[in-house]
Every structure is written in C-alpha cells, then in structure tokens.
Design a protein around this motif. Sequence first.
Motif, PDB file in Angstrom:
ATOM      1  N   GLU A 155       0.827  -1.213   0.000  1.00 25.62           N
ATOM      2  CA  GLU A 155       0.000   0.000   0.000  1.00 25.62           C
ATOM      3  C   GLU A 155       0.861   1.264   0.000  1.00 25.62           C
ATOM      4  N   MET A 191       4.597   1.503   5.223  1.00 28.31           N
ATOM      5  CA  MET A 191       3.945   0.339   5.839  1.00 28.31           C
ATOM      6  C   MET A 191       4.645  -0.942   5.444  1.00 28.31           C
ATOM      7  N   HIS A 249      -0.081  -7.190   8.775  1.00 34.19           N
ATOM      8  CA  HIS A 249      -0.292  -5.772   8.463  1.00 34.19           C
ATOM      9  C   HIS A 249      -0.115  -4.983   9.761  1.00 34.19           C
ATOM     10  N   THR A 289      -1.626  -2.359  10.739  1.00 33.72           N
ATOM     11  CA  THR A 289      -2.929  -1.938  11.259  1.00 33.72           C
ATOM     12  C   THR A 289      -4.014  -2.586  10.388  1.00 33.72           C
ATOM     13  N   ASN A 315      -7.041  -3.108  10.509  1.00 34.06           N
ATOM     14  CA  ASN A 315      -8.330  -2.451  10.312  1.00 34.06           C
ATOM     15  C   ASN A 315      -8.308  -1.437   9.180  1.00 34.06           C
ATOM     16  N   GLN A 316      -7.108  -0.968   8.826  1.00 35.33           N
ATOM     17  CA  GLN A 316      -7.012   0.045   7.783  1.00 35.33           C
ATOM     18  C   GLN A 316      -6.516  -0.525   6.458  1.00 35.33           C
ATOM     19  N   ALA A 317      -6.393  -1.848   6.368  1.00 38.89           N
ATOM     20  CA  ALA A 317      -5.845  -2.443   5.144  1.00 38.89           C
ATOM     21  C   ALA A 317      -6.761  -2.176   3.959  1.00 38.89           C
ATOM     22  N   LEU A 318      -6.154  -1.959   2.771  1.00 42.74           N
ATOM     23  CA  LEU A 318      -6.935  -1.727   1.560  1.00 42.74           C
ATOM     24  C   LEU A 318      -7.560  -3.019   1.043  1.00 42.74           C
ATOM     25  N   GLY A 330      -8.167  -7.065   5.157  1.00 45.49           N
ATOM     26  CA  GLY A 330      -7.806  -6.778   6.537  1.00 45.49           C
ATOM     27  C   GLY A 330      -8.317  -7.822   7.520  1.00 45.49           C
ATOM     28  N   ASP A 372      -2.047  -8.782  13.094  1.00 43.27           N
ATOM     29  CA  ASP A 372      -1.238  -7.638  13.507  1.00 43.27           C
ATOM     30  C   ASP A 372       0.092  -8.162  14.057  1.00 43.27           C
TER      31      ASP A 372
END
Lengths: 338, 338, 338, 338
Positions: free
Chosen positions: A105, A109, A300, A302, A304-307, A310, A315
């Motif tokens: 992304e 990250m 990832h 975070t 919850n914010q993955a494109l 998620g 985590d």
Amino acid sequence: MIIVMGHTATDGEINAVVDRVHEIGLKTELSRGEERTLIGVIGANAYAYREAFSHLSGIHEIIPITKPFKLASREFRAQNTVVDVGGVKIGAEEVVVMAGPCSVEGEEMLLETARHVVAQGAKVLRGGAFKPRTSPYSFQGLGEAGLKMMAAARDETGLKVVTEVVSPNDVEMVARYADILQLGTRNMQNYALLQEAGRSGKPVLLKRGMSSTIEEWLLAAEYVLSQGNRGVILCERGIRTFETATRFTLDLNAVPLVRELSHLPVIVDPSQATGRHSLVGPMSLAAVAGGAHGLIIEVHPTPNQALSDGAQSLDFAAFDRLMADLRRLLGAMAKQLA
Amino acid sequence: MIIVMGHTATDGEINAVVDRVHEIGLKTELSRGEERTLIGVIGANAYAYREAFSHLSGIHEIIPITKPFKLASREFRAQNTVVDVGGVKIGAEEVVVMAGPCSVEGEEMLLETARHVVAQGAKVLRGGAFKPRTSPYSFQGLGEAGLKMMAAARDETGLKVVTEVVSPNDVEMVARYADILQLGTRNMQNYALLQEAGRSGKPVLLKRGMSSTIEEWLLAAEYVLSQGNRGVILCERGIRTFETATRFTLDLNAVPLVRELSHLPVIVDPSQATGRHSLVGPMSLAAVAGGAHGLIIEVHPTPNQALSDGAQSLDFAAFDRLMADLRRLLGAMAKQLA
Amino acid sequence: MIIVMGHTATDGEINAVVDRVHEIGLKTELSRGEERTLIGVIGANAYAYREAFSHLSGIHEIIPITKPFKLASREFRAQNTVVDVGGVKIGAEEVVVMAGPCSVEGEEMLLETARHVVAQGAKVLRGGAFKPRTSPYSFQGLGEAGLKMMAAARDETGLKVVTEVVSPNDVEMVARYADILQLGTRNMQNYALLQEAGRSGKPVLLKRGMSSTIEEWLLAAEYVLSQGNRGVILCERGIRTFETATRFTLDLNAVPLVRELSHLPVIVDPSQATGRHSLVGPMSLAAVAGGAHGLIIEVHPTPNQALSDGAQSLDFAAFDRLMADLRRLLGAMAKQLA
Amino acid sequence: MIIVMGHTATDGEINAVVDRVHEIGLKTELSRGEERTLIGVIGANAYAYREAFSHLSGIHEIIPITKPFKLASREFRAQNTVVDVGGVKIGAEEVVVMAGPCSVEGEEMLLETARHVVAQGAKVLRGGAFKPRTSPYSFQGLGEAGLKMMAAARDETGLKVVTEVVSPNDVEMVARYADILQLGTRNMQNYALLQEAGRSGKPVLLKRGMSSTIEEWLLAAEYVLSQGNRGVILCERGIRTFETATRFTLDLNAVPLVRELSHLPVIVDPSQATGRHSLVGPMSLAAVAGGAHGLIIEVHPTPNQALSDGAQSLDFAAFDRLMADLRRLLGAMAKQLA
C-alpha cells in the motif's frame, strides 16, 4: 514415458538416448540421481515409440507413466525437490515462513512490516503489487511502483521477495524485482501465464485453484516444469465448498497427499484459506504438524485500515505469538525454522 | 433469549424468573456460573415476551440471541463444557484418543484391538454394531451381539465404549451397552433420533453431516441440548466437496471456529475424513495442533481383511507410531494425553 | 445377480429357481415381463452362488449386476415403472402436477389452496404436517391434526395426498392418511425410515439428499424396493453447491440420466431447488422439457404470510400462469397433463 | 453510481454532467433510453463525489449501486441487450443455435460439419483452434491454421464464427478471423484477457467459471463492459459440484436469475455441462424452456474419432433430431429459431 538408465550407463549412452528422442520429435527432461539417470520423454503418446529404443545400450527399463502428470510425479523423482531461493531452501527439513501485507500500500507500511517479520524469523516478504480483483472497481495494486518498494525492502532487510504476476506480458518485468513469482488461484489454469513463468527461470509459487483437484494442480505444475523450470513450490490456499462460515475450506489432506504423489515442496496459506485472523494461528500450526514445508501469512501493521483483506491479516502481536508457538511445535517435531 | 441474573441475585429471585417463564409456556435451561446465573429461555419468539419480566427483581439484563443456536453458543456459556464419561474428561486440556475397528466383526478381533489400543493410551473403544450402509446389500453390522462384545471388551480393558445408533427405536438398547452414543454423519439431521438420544441422558458424539454447514451442525447439537442433555461432543469428520482424491475433505477450519462459537468439545475423525491410512497420522497431528480435544481413529489388527473401510484403518504398528508422535506434539503444546 | 428365464420357461421352472434361492438364504424379487421373467437375487455376494443353479432347467442366463443398485436398475426392468396412486399414474406419458402449501397451517388455507389447484389441473395435494426443521425452535408442523386436514381436503376435492414422514414410528399413522409417503432430503439415508416406509406398501416419494450422488439416491431407492415395495417415485429437489444466489442448485442433468439408469419415475421440485418464486415457473418448464414425469410445487394463498418457505411459494395467479404455460409446452411435446 | 437525467434534460445538460465526471477523474458510460438518459459513473467510491454534481441542472436523481456489478445490472439498463453479430441477433426473441466441433481438427471435417449445421438452422459455427488443456501433453489445437479454416467455412456457408482466445497476446490475431471471441471457463477471471478482449470491440462470449458464483460472473462481464464493449453474451456451461456422474452440473437456475439481474443475453452449453451426448438433447430443450437465448452445441461427423470431447459430441443424426424437437418447443412458446 520414463527411460531408466542402468547403474553403469555412460554419458555417451545417455546422450545417444537423448538424441534419439529428439530425432523422433519428442522432448527430454533429465534427472541425474546418485545411482541412476532417468530420462523423461515428453509428448503425446510417447510410449508408442518405445520400440525405437530397443537397440540402444545402457537402458535398464522403460516405464509408461499412467499418472497424467509426469515431471511432477514421485515416480520421476524419488527424493524431495528443494527449491533454493538465494540460500533460502524450500522443501528441506526447515520450515520457511513468508509474511507481509496482502497488498503493497505504500513504502512506509511495507518497510515497517518487513523489519518486523524478519526480526521474528520470516525469510521471505510477501506483498501484492498486481492484484487480480473480482471487481474492476476494486483497488488493483500499485503496479511497478509497488515492486520497487518490495525490492527496496529486500535491500534493507535481506528478505527474499515473492509477489504475484497476472499477465504473461508482465512476467519479465516482475521477474526483475521478485525472487519468486507467485501464480494466483484464479490463474492456476492460465496456461499462457504458466508457460511464460516457466520460461523465466525464476522459482514459481503455484497456488492451487480454488476449485481445482489435486491432479489438475499437479498438471498445472507440469506446465511450468515442462518449460525446463524445476523450481515449483506448491501452495494450498483453500478450496471452494458449500461452507460459507469461512472464506474457503483449507484442504490440509492435500499436504500429505501431494507429498506422496509429488517430489515438489508444498506450503500453506492460512490467511486466504480462512479469511478470519483468529483462525490463522491454529491453522498455521495444523499445517506444519501435517507436513507443510512452509507458510505464507498476511501481516499488516494496522489490519483495520488495510486496503484489502484486513479481516484475515495478523497484527504484529498476533504474528509474534504465532512464531513462538511455531518454534515450540517444530522443536517437538525435531525440526526448526529455516 | 437469555436472562442474565445480577451478581447478587438470590435463589428466590432466580426461581421466580424460572416460574414466570414456565407460566408463559416456554422452557428454561439454567447455567449457574461462578459469578452469575444465566437462564436460557427456549421457544419460538421468546424475546417477544421480554416485557413479562420487567417487574421481577434480580435481573441484570435480557439478551436476544441472534445466532440461531442458543444453548450451544458461547454467549450462553462462556467456559468450555467438559463431558465426563465415567472419569474420562472430554473438552478439558487433555487430549482423548478413541480407537478401534470400523465395525465389530467378532469377539477375538475386538478384544485384540482393545488390548492393544488401551496399552498405547487410548481411553475409549470405538466400534460399529449398527452400520448405516449406502447399499442395502453391504454388511450392516452384528447388532446387539456386537454391542455385547463391546461391553465385554470394556469389562476387560477399562476402556469406555462409543458406538453408533441409527434408529430412535434402538436408543434405549444401545444406551444399555454404550458409554457414548454416536450419531453418524447421515443422521445429523434425523431429528427424531437426535431428540431420542437427547432424552437418553447419555453423552452424545455428534458427527458433522457430510454436507452440513457449521451452523446446521450446532443447530443439530441444539436438538440434543434442548432435551436437557448437556453431554454433546462434536466430531468433524470431513465434508463432501469436488475433490475425489480423498474420501472427504477434512475441514480443520471448523475446529477453531467451533471453539469460538460454542462451548462444546470438538474432536476429529481423520480416518473417515481421508479414507487413506497414509494420511491418518499427519491429519491427526494437524487436528490436535489446530485445537481438537480428541481423535477417533480406526484401528484394525489386519486392515486388509476388514469387512468395512480397511483402506483407512491403521494397523497396530502405525497406531503406535501415531501415539508416539502425538505425545511429542502435546509435550510441545504443554498438553498431554488424557 | 439377475437370473433371466427363457421365453418358454414354465411356472414350475420359475418356482424351482425361486425355491433354490431361498434355500441358499438369499431373497428374490420377481419381474414378469411380457416376454421373459427375471428373478433378482438379493444378498451380498449372490453371484458367488451361481453354480448352485447350473442343474436347473429353464434358465436363459445369469447376469452379475455390476451397478451397486439392482432392483432400481434398467437392467432389472427395461420398461418404465408406472406408479398408480388410486388412478393417478406417475411415470406414464402424462405429466402429473402436485401442488399445495409447504406446511399445513390451518384448515381454511389448505382447503382454499386445494380447491384452487385442483381446478387448474393438479392431481395431488402436497402439504407438510411433520416438518424436519434445521432449528428446534422453528415451527415443526401440526402433526396428526395436519394430516386430518389433508384427508379432509382429499375428501372434498378428489386430490391424492402426499406428505412427509420423518420417523419410522410415525409411518403407520401417516400411512393411514396419505396416499404417498414423502421421504425428505435430510432423511434420504435414514435407513430405518426407508425400510419402514418400504414395508408400509404405500407409494414412496423419495427426495434426493441435498448432497447425495445419483448412485446413492438409487441405492436409497433400493432400500425401499428391497422391502418388496415397487412404488418408488424419485424427486430431484436441488443439490448443495458453492452457489448461494439460489437456495440449492437444481440438477436437471439428473432427470435424463436417472431415466437411463433406472426404470423409476422421476419428478422435480422447483420450489425447494430455487428458493425464489420468480424462478419456479422457468424451472418447471425446463424440468418437463428435460423429461420429468411430474412436478411438485409450493402454492400458498398469501405467500407473504406463510409460516415456512414463503419466498419460494407461488400465489394463485402465478400458479395459473404456470399451468397455462405447461399445457402449451406439453402440447408441443405431444404430451399432456395427467 | 448512476446519474439519472430528467425527462427534459438537454444534450447540453448531459454533456456538462459527463464533463464534470471526467474532471474528477472518473469514467462514464452513457445509456440513452427512450425516456431518459442514464450516466453510469465508474470508479472506486464514485458515490463519494455525488456532492460535486449538486449545482448542475437536468439531473433527476443520483443512485448509488449497491450491487457490485454496475454496467451489467438491470438497474443500469432495463431493456434487454441484443448483441448483433453481422445480422444474427443474440438476446432477442429468436433462439440462436451455435454448433460445430470441439476442436478444429482439419479442413474437411470442419466444412462437412459447417455445411450440415447451417442446413439445419444453426447461425454460428463453433470450433476451437486454441484449446486450454488441463495437461500440457494433450492436443492444444491447430492455432492460426485452425482459424483460417474457420474463416474459410464462414466464407462458404455464411455462418458466423465463434472461437476461443486464451492469451491477451492472441486477441488481435483471433479477432481478425472470429466474429465472436470466446473466453473459456478457465479464463473467466483472467482479467488481463478480459480487458484485452473488451478493447477489441468484438462481441465476447463469456463462459461462466466452473466454480464461479453468478455475482463473480457478472463482475467478469463488468471487466469487458468497462472497456466500452457492450457486446457481452453470457454462457452457462455447468459448475463443479460433488456429483461426478456428469462432467459438470448444469445450473439452469442461473438462466432466469441472470435475466432478472442483468440485461445481457445468456446462452447455454449443454455439451460441456453434461459430458454425455445422450443428455445433450434433453438439456438443450430444458435450457430453452427455462429462457436461454441460445445454445452452443458440439457436433462432430464421427464423434468416436474426435481428438477431444468425443463423448459429449452429437453426430449429425442426433443434431437433426434435436433441431426438430427445438422447433416444436419454440412453436409452443410462440418463439422461433433465429
């Protein structure tokens, strides 16, 4: 058809057989073992030509292959294939962990993830730059820019890079950045892509088609192998069934069965196979206990914010717990992490 | 609907709520935890009656259950259910191994098998006396004579007995001989049988239907539980998919997922799920690594001569290797055999 | 094994063969055709005893049956079985329509529906009094009270009655009210129930298990047939697949294939198979065009208020359109409604 | 997002909206109906920009599309799309028959087949020159030589030509010879190929992936449509299920359901879907009775000698019987052959 040469066959005898095969218009695939050399003869109805070899010396026996896959079969090669990716050995006794985000992304990250997973013992960085998405309106990946970020993360961390290629036209470009070319589940029977990836000479991670039988999967591997590329790594990633409580049904039966039928290494993707992060840890342990040579896991910073995906990404804390559990399990099995 | 009583609710307050539920014509299921008592209210549209409790004291809150299964759900009972079968605890930290022949074929082979598996650490003897066979012309089992042999093997070895019941009319008779009633995959939605088994009061081993979703499986458990029988042990045994290289596809995703959704113990049958003896060992280890509370394994003194399912039965030597591998694995997980 | 008697075999010769079979401990099933008599010999390994008949006269040939189903096979009976339900012939050239509510909800709605469908040309009234429901908390049917309403509707309208039986203990009671016993998809492998229904002597409507192969379905029919009950009507009602846009996947391939493999009539349930009322009409026409001997369709005066399966029930107007379309279609095929 | 223009919107107003969309960086797809013009706005999160249009005149309403497919949806276009292939109209009231061999094996057999099927009323000639085969050792088709034979058969008979393309690199070449580009079941999610075929401007016959949901199939169509290519013809060809008695399970539920969800024409391939020639006739009639706009059928002069898929090919006599049955059926439905 496989021509098994005798223990004492000379190089001259072997070459004579190979030349005869080529005269007939068939291809060969040599497998030189410690004791014997096997010559795989490739082409429709190869066995029909077996009489053409009756006058040549040094041949021990000629075996028709009844299984539809030949080069991928245990009959062709008894010992396990170990794919060596710049020193990382996949298919040997050590278990290899590949980890990283579903999609690349951004640079930050990716680097953050790479630094974290390498410190925990991962050897390969995963991350998608070309994403085959069900909808044309979904995020399709960063393309070559994403590949450059992967390469930069490799330079900093020493991780090898595995990433997907979705079109034969992209193979050469992706191969410039990647250490392993991933062929995804939707493309397992994209034969133009399989052949182009085979010709690249790069190791290929071949995901099982979501509705492919084990036989079809090994035949897809055969498309890569028949281009002279020995570096095929199989990856079980869940099959489509009537059960919708999980994204796919992880078919772990396939792991020991593929190891019986084929000499190729087989790893497992518990993230795609479950679609739920809470199941990734237990299924990773199950896969390794069942004989998988490695794991490929979505991590990832975070989730919850993955494109993309998620819900199935670990985590960092969950990844750390998994790696600790994995070390304990491997200790009990007299194995270790690569 | 679940009525959650307050920390300080008295027995009198609890009884008053229970009485009120019964007056309305609904059933109750009490769950007394260390901190709180929960009252499950069972019946269609129970939540519609929630106003009827507004004047009663001691109630902390009233929760509609949106999941279709109630008594089987984690919401209803947070701690794991441990089914105690005469001292053998299923659902606790120890892993329980059930082993024995697919069918009881005769007294001698059964005793020989029972003596062998108990010496290796099995706690429960499996063996079919009533066999639900796809063809009316296949061996259907020895019936009550087979049950008597199972009971004799228990008397000699101390193993508990699990055996299948296929008709509501047989429940009482089978329950006289068995410690656990097995309900097979073909009968998972045979509701008359589920209810009769529930009423027997015996622990019930509920195999997942070969094409049942996890939700349907937990609802089948609900049929047993709603008869007041708490002793339900779930058993994943493979689902039917497009893959025919194995007899069924073992759905190990279901193990950790069921443990999230439900408090009931869940074991795995790798013999039925694979149909190939060479896969039973790896899948047993995978199941336990993935969190299964136990295993049920087909073992036969001479698998080649078995009247049913010989291809998936372990011989004694293979069973011994599996038990040794299992002990090592459990050691790494800080667990042990029951 | 099937013993084919010669054209000129006498009754005495036939009886001698039958007696010999019984002496050996096997069962027989006679099929007297216009030209020949066939004697089905039932029991495991029957073919092993073929030498025992070598000295008897009148035998033309002895055929091992390699298909696992025997009595249901075309080899056993070349001509179509026509099940005669009090004058309504199922399996003949006429197409039989069965219609009615999913569940019997009350006398008035049932009578209203029965009057409507009989006026449109339906010959059999469907309606569930015992409902096998996935959840123990769903409406389970009116039981015997519902059966009485079905019988009353028959008395008034002349429609025959088909209704489901879910437990072997209920067979006798249901058989007192019903003209055809329905065995549902969840009970297709409930062998105690199949056998009890077989013994009742009533015609049996055998729905395909939602995850049963065609071979398993015909073997389930064999359980009924082997009780001496010839009146089996097969019913394709959709199978479970990965596709969730429809409730099940209607497998119409099964209709012509079953007609090749078996002499039994086969009808189709488009309501259960689709779960969507808008698809019931097209799939009814498709089923009949593909060779189905009949249809069983859910019709409800006010589908929005149905206690079960309203989404897939036709209202009266939609049923009328379907019947008109059906008549046109049958006209083109030189067939007609029963 | 779809912007619905008012009845009285002028071209100037429509153009202003289109320009605004482009400024934002999104794409448009115009649909001019008799009463209204709809502007499809394509791009991730298009609906987030709806405020940007609040000051423009002539807009009736702005509709978010909750279905993941947009251009393929009935909401976007209420009337059926009719794909005009040089005068042959697919998607109109007439039923179009496409017929020919599985593979083009040679000029003579192709011409013989073409002459026969055109005389019986077929409008399009099918035949594979590039065959995606599960095994790399199977016959892969004649390539461009096969395409030339197809073109020659068109020149002689007037049939249109449909043939498969398997690689984005071949699209331009195949498009020079073919009237319709076929995208096969293994390539339904080969997005590079879908997009390249979309850009060719040729009509595209999009076969359903053998394990694709209807939603995924319509999203694959969306990949073609979003390239500005309106000529998508959907083709149901059987899905993969647990049933192995037929090669695939023909999902005819999909025909009326796709017609509800989408404006695109849908045809059926009963040859691939059954894998048995004896089922092709009944399933062809069923498909048309269920609402299919056409059929694509394998026909071979001598099926026993076919290089691929002989078991499912009709010989000429069987094809003739089917066409006669089809005409009778269409007559009853007040339709006719194209």
